[in-house]
Design an enzyme around this catalytic site. Sequence first.
Site, short mmCIF file in Angstrom:
data_model
loop_
_atom_site.label_atom_id
_atom_site.label_comp_id
_atom_site.label_asym_id
_atom_site.label_seq_id
_atom_site.Cartn_x
_atom_site.Cartn_y
_atom_site.Cartn_z
N ASP A 67 0.81 -1.21 0.00
CA ASP A 67 0.00 0.00 0.00
C ASP A 67 0.84 1.26 0.00
OD1 ASP A 67 0.95 -0.36 2.60
OD2 ASP A 67 -0.99 -0.90 3.42
N ASN A 136 -7.63 -3.55 14.39
CA ASN A 136 -9.00 -3.89 13.97
C ASN A 136 -9.01 -5.04 12.98
OD1 ASN A 136 -7.96 -2.74 11.67
ND2 ASN A 136 -9.44 -1.06 11.54
N HIS A 138 -7.22 -5.28 10.22
CA HIS A 138 -7.01 -4.98 8.80
C HIS A 138 -5.72 -5.62 8.30
CE1 HIS A 138 -4.84 -0.87 9.64
NE2 HIS A 138 -3.98 -1.85 9.65
N GLU A 143 -9.74 -2.32 5.46
CA GLU A 143 -10.40 -2.13 6.74
C GLU A 143 -11.58 -3.09 6.89
OE1 GLU A 143 -8.87 -0.38 8.76
OE2 GLU A 143 -8.15 1.52 7.97
P1 PGA Z 1 2.12 -1.85 12.77
O1 PGA Z 1 0.96 -1.81 11.69
O2 PGA Z 1 3.08 -2.89 12.29
O3 PGA Z 1 2.72 -0.48 12.76
O4 PGA Z 1 1.50 -2.22 14.07
C1 PGA Z 1 0.42 -3.00 11.21
C2 PGA Z 1 -0.80 -2.68 10.39
O5 PGA Z 1 -1.52 -1.72 10.71
O6 PGA Z 1 -1.06 -3.40 9.41
#
Ligand code: PGA
Length: 240
Positions: A67, A136, A138, A143
Site C-alpha cells: 500500500d 482492527n 485490517h 479495513e
Molecule cells: P504496525 O501496523 O506494524 O505499525 O503495528 C500493522 C498494520 O496496521 O497493518
Amino acid sequence: MNIIETTNYSTLSEKAAILIFNQIKSNPRLVLGAATGDTPKGTYEQLVNRVKREGLNLSNINTVNLDEYVGLNAIHPQSYWNYMQENLYTPLNLSKDQAFIPDGTAVDLEDECDKYEQRIERIGGIDLQILGIGRNGHIGFNEPFTSFSSRTHIVTLTESTRKANARFFSNIKEVPTRAITMGISTIMKSKSIVLLASGEGKAAAVDKLLSGKVDPAWPATILNEHPNVTLIVDNAAKNR
Ligand code: PGA
C-alpha cells in the site's frame, strides 16, 4: 495455518528474516510482497544483517508493496516509498526496477490501481507476502468489511487507523485520509503469506484469526482460507 510462537519481538523478527532469506535462497527470482509499519522493521533489519553476513544474490528478486498513502510523494518522510528505501531498498542495494509501490500521487488513481494489478501479474504474481495486522484486523489498508473479492483499490482510512498512524506524523491532521492498497483477493492470490503480530494491541485481532471463523468484521480472518499461511506471533499478541 502454521503458527510460530516466539517469546519476544526480537525472536519474531529473526524467525521472519530467516524465512525470507531461505525462500530467496531457494528461489532467486522470488517476488516478495512487502509491508510497512512498525512490526516488519525488525525483520528487515535482521534480513539486511543476514544478507551482509552470509551473502545472497538479490539481483533477480522483485518486491511489491501492499500500500501507499494517497497524496504523499515518494520523498515525503512518511511515504511508504521512503520507508522502504530506508529499511530495505537502500541497505539491500535493490534497484528501482525491482521495487514496486503504488503511486499515491498518480493523477488517475483508478488507473494506477489497474496498472498495479497488471504489474504484479507481469512479474509472475507474489511468491511470499509479508503482512502486519491492524488492531482492527485490517491487512494492508483493507479495513473491516472490505470485500473479500477486492483488487487493488482506493480506501478511505478509518479514524482508528489514522489515530494509530498519527504517531508517525506531527499531528493527526497530517495523516492522509486515503490510501491505495492491494485488495484482499490480491493478497489471497499470493503463493505464501507470512503474518507478523507483536504486542498486546494485536491480541484481539489474532484471537479472531485463530478462532478459525472467517468474519468480514476482521479482514485477516480470511487468511483461514489460504493454503499456505504462517503466523509468527509473540507471546504478548497471543492469548489463545
Ligand atoms: P504496525 O501496523 O506494524 O505499525 O503495528 C500493522 C498494520 O496496521 O497493518
